[in-house]
Motif scaffolding. Sequence first.
Motif, PDB file in Angstrom:
ATOM      1  N   ARG A  13       0.847  -1.213   0.000  1.00 22.92           N
ATOM      2  CA  ARG A  13       0.000   0.000   0.000  1.00 22.92           C
ATOM      3  C   ARG A  13       0.869   1.244   0.000  1.00 22.92           C
ATOM      4  O   ARG A  13       0.652   2.190  -0.754  1.00 22.92           O
ATOM      5  CB  ARG A  13      -0.853   0.029   1.275  1.00 22.92           C
ATOM      6  CG  ARG A  13      -2.118  -0.771   1.172  1.00 22.92           C
ATOM      7  CD  ARG A  13      -3.086  -0.222   2.244  1.00 22.92           C
ATOM      8  NE  ARG A  13      -4.073  -1.207   2.557  1.00 22.92           N
ATOM      9  CZ  ARG A  13      -4.088  -1.959   3.661  1.00 22.92           C
ATOM     10  NH1 ARG A  13      -3.145  -1.843   4.580  1.00 22.92           N
ATOM     11  NH2 ARG A  13      -5.033  -2.839   3.866  1.00 22.92           N
ATOM     12  N   ARG A  14       1.911   1.201   0.859  1.00 29.78           N
ATOM     13  CA  ARG A  14       2.772   2.382   0.961  1.00 29.78           C
ATOM     14  C   ARG A  14       3.579   2.571  -0.331  1.00 29.78           C
ATOM     15  O   ARG A  14       3.868   3.690  -0.753  1.00 29.78           O
ATOM     16  CB  ARG A  14       3.686   2.260   2.185  1.00 29.78           C
ATOM     17  CG  ARG A  14       2.881   2.445   3.479  1.00 29.78           C
ATOM     18  CD  ARG A  14       3.762   2.587   4.698  1.00 29.78           C
ATOM     19  NE  ARG A  14       4.408   1.340   5.062  1.00 29.78           N
ATOM     20  CZ  ARG A  14       5.719   1.179   5.244  1.00 29.78           C
ATOM     21  NH1 ARG A  14       6.528   2.200   5.081  1.00 29.78           N
ATOM     22  NH2 ARG A  14       6.221   0.013   5.576  1.00 29.78           N
ATOM     23  N   ALA A  15       3.916   1.434  -0.977  1.00 28.91           N
ATOM     24  CA  ALA A  15       4.707   1.516  -2.224  1.00 28.91           C
ATOM     25  C   ALA A  15       3.886   2.167  -3.345  1.00 28.91           C
ATOM     26  O   ALA A  15       4.403   3.006  -4.093  1.00 28.91           O
ATOM     27  CB  ALA A  15       5.160   0.116  -2.639  1.00 28.91           C
ATOM     28  N   ILE A  16       2.627   1.789  -3.443  1.00 31.01           N
ATOM     29  CA  ILE A  16       1.760   2.388  -4.472  1.00 31.01           C
ATOM     30  C   ILE A  16       1.699   3.906  -4.272  1.00 31.01           C
ATOM     31  O   ILE A  16       1.889   4.702  -5.196  1.00 31.01           O
ATOM     32  CB  ILE A  16       0.323   1.795  -4.373  1.00 31.01           C
ATOM     33  CG1 ILE A  16       0.269   0.442  -5.042  1.00 31.01           C
ATOM     34  CG2 ILE A  16      -0.732   2.723  -4.962  1.00 31.01           C
ATOM     35  CD1 ILE A  16       0.116   0.483  -6.544  1.00 31.01           C
ATOM     36  N   VAL A  17       1.465   4.284  -3.022  1.00 30.35           N
ATOM     37  CA  VAL A  17       1.327   5.709  -2.706  1.00 30.35           C
ATOM     38  C   VAL A  17       2.649   6.440  -2.961  1.00 30.35           C
ATOM     39  O   VAL A  17       2.681   7.550  -3.518  1.00 30.35           O
ATOM     40  CB  VAL A  17       0.856   5.883  -1.241  1.00 30.35           C
ATOM     41  CG1 VAL A  17       0.899   7.338  -0.816  1.00 30.35           C
ATOM     42  CG2 VAL A  17      -0.541   5.297  -1.078  1.00 30.35           C
ATOM     43  N   ALA A  18       3.769   5.778  -2.606  1.00 18.88           N
ATOM     44  CA  ALA A  18       5.077   6.421  -2.792  1.00 18.88           C
ATOM     45  C   ALA A  18       5.352   6.665  -4.270  1.00 18.88           C
ATOM     46  O   ALA A  18       5.858   7.726  -4.659  1.00 18.88           O
ATOM     47  CB  ALA A  18       6.173   5.540  -2.178  1.00 18.88           C
TER      48      ALA A  18
END
Length: 483
Positions: free
Chosen positions: A456-461
């Motif tokens: 999830r954090r990777a997509i947002v990053a």
Amino acid sequence: MNGYEVIHEKSPAFYDKFERKGELQQQTHYCPGCGHGIAHKLIAEALSELGLQHRAILVSPVGCSVFAYYYFDVGNVQVAHGRAPAAATALKRAHPESIVMAYQGDGDLAAIGTAEIIHAANRGENICVFFVNNSVYGMTGGQMAPTSLIGEVTTTSPWGRRASNEGLPLHVAELLAALETPTYIERVALNDMKNIMKAKKAVKKALQIQKDGGGFSLVEILSPCPTIMKMDPVVARKWVGETLVKTFPLGVFRDRKPELPPEPKIPVKTIAEALEVGSGAPELTTRRRHTRDLTVKIAGFGGQGILLIGQLLAEMGLREHMEVCWLPSYGPEMRSGSAHCHVTLSHDRIGTPLISQPEALIAMNEPSLRKFAPSVAPGGLILYNHTKLPEDFRPSHGRVVCVPASEIADKLGSAKVANVVMLGALLEETECLPTELAVDVLEALVKNPKLLDLDRRAIVAGRDYVDTQIEVGAVPQPDGYSY
Ligand SMILES: Cc1ncc(C[n+]2csc(CCOP(=O)(O)OP(=O)(O)O)c2C)c(N)n1
Ligand code: SF4
């Protein structure tokens, strides 16, 4: 009339002129005395006599008859060696109203194409196969065919074919007649007028069966090849009638409609229902979000999750009720080999899974950038996994966006999610599908809560990097990438 009356002319199923070469537009490329020319004539005459020319599609093989499409004024498809029955199957199923004929030599049908002919016959496809058996590979200079006779000297059986070394000649008509599904199988010969007339009747019958929806027919045509046999054309014809027929007796091997068991009732389901994809998803009307057609190539090395982001994109497209296609390609190595995939997202039906000019390229490493950047469509996008392009590399076209996905992933806690960072960047840059959808799909697929959080954090990053670090409307800079 110039003082003479034409009583027999070329069949209208042939082109008026054979435009293969500048000159010689009235003659075929076959050697004098070759049986292919006679077999062509019989098929052309049968087509026009049955009134089937306008519905006919001829599938020509690899072999001396590879150029049949220069002669027959019908729909023409030329296919890879041995594949004619498979291609004919596809053509017939896609165009059931057409009359589909596979034309094949013995090398094409009985050697490299053994599997295709057996399975097409076994499925009882409603096609005609015209199988020209001249006992040898003609086009390539006279190698042994599965149908070469015992003792026949060929370039690959210089001592003559031996049963102990090369096996016995393959009897295609008899072999296929052992199956339950073919409708009509006959072996004929082109050695004299009487047999040529019988051959014509057989060809016509096969076409009539197909016209009536009767199923699979094969006519095996014993044929002279004077050139390879090093015989005078007359002697070559005689050889067919006196020698070839001894090993391959003429006759009808099958002539009855197959009796098939009743079909089981198949419940009518959509493909999505049958595959149980998108189950539980809200109806189309309530959930169509902003989506855009896109063709993407994703490339890198094995272990970088290249194929996985392709699958994620395809799954996202499916959930938005788009037409999708995912085509992977990878080397034999489990890790570190090269890997790439093609993904098509479309609101229309997709014609081919191959993408020759992707609108977007994700290059997860330098070799992929160098290899695939030139194929990107004019005005397309190149997302490169680095802070900048290699010093000596300037793509001739395409808008380059450098996203240091591996670095960003490292900072998040695992280099493994560099692919997901890049997915976030792609979604933001192209707006092909909404980022929240990627999170939905990841939530459905990733069971490990820690990994899911990381994803999830990777997509947002990835999304934020493009949003904040890349200027809107950025153009390629002199050093080749956008800021
Ligand atoms: C995949 C592949 N393998 C081998 C060949 C070489 N090749 C071309 S034609 C041919 C055999 C042709 O013999 P046949 O089918 O008997 O036809 P003829 O030329 O006698 O009419 C072969 C082996 C090829 N073109 N493609
Ligand atoms: S090599 Fe044989 S099969 Fe080929 S065109 Fe010449 S005679 Fe016909």
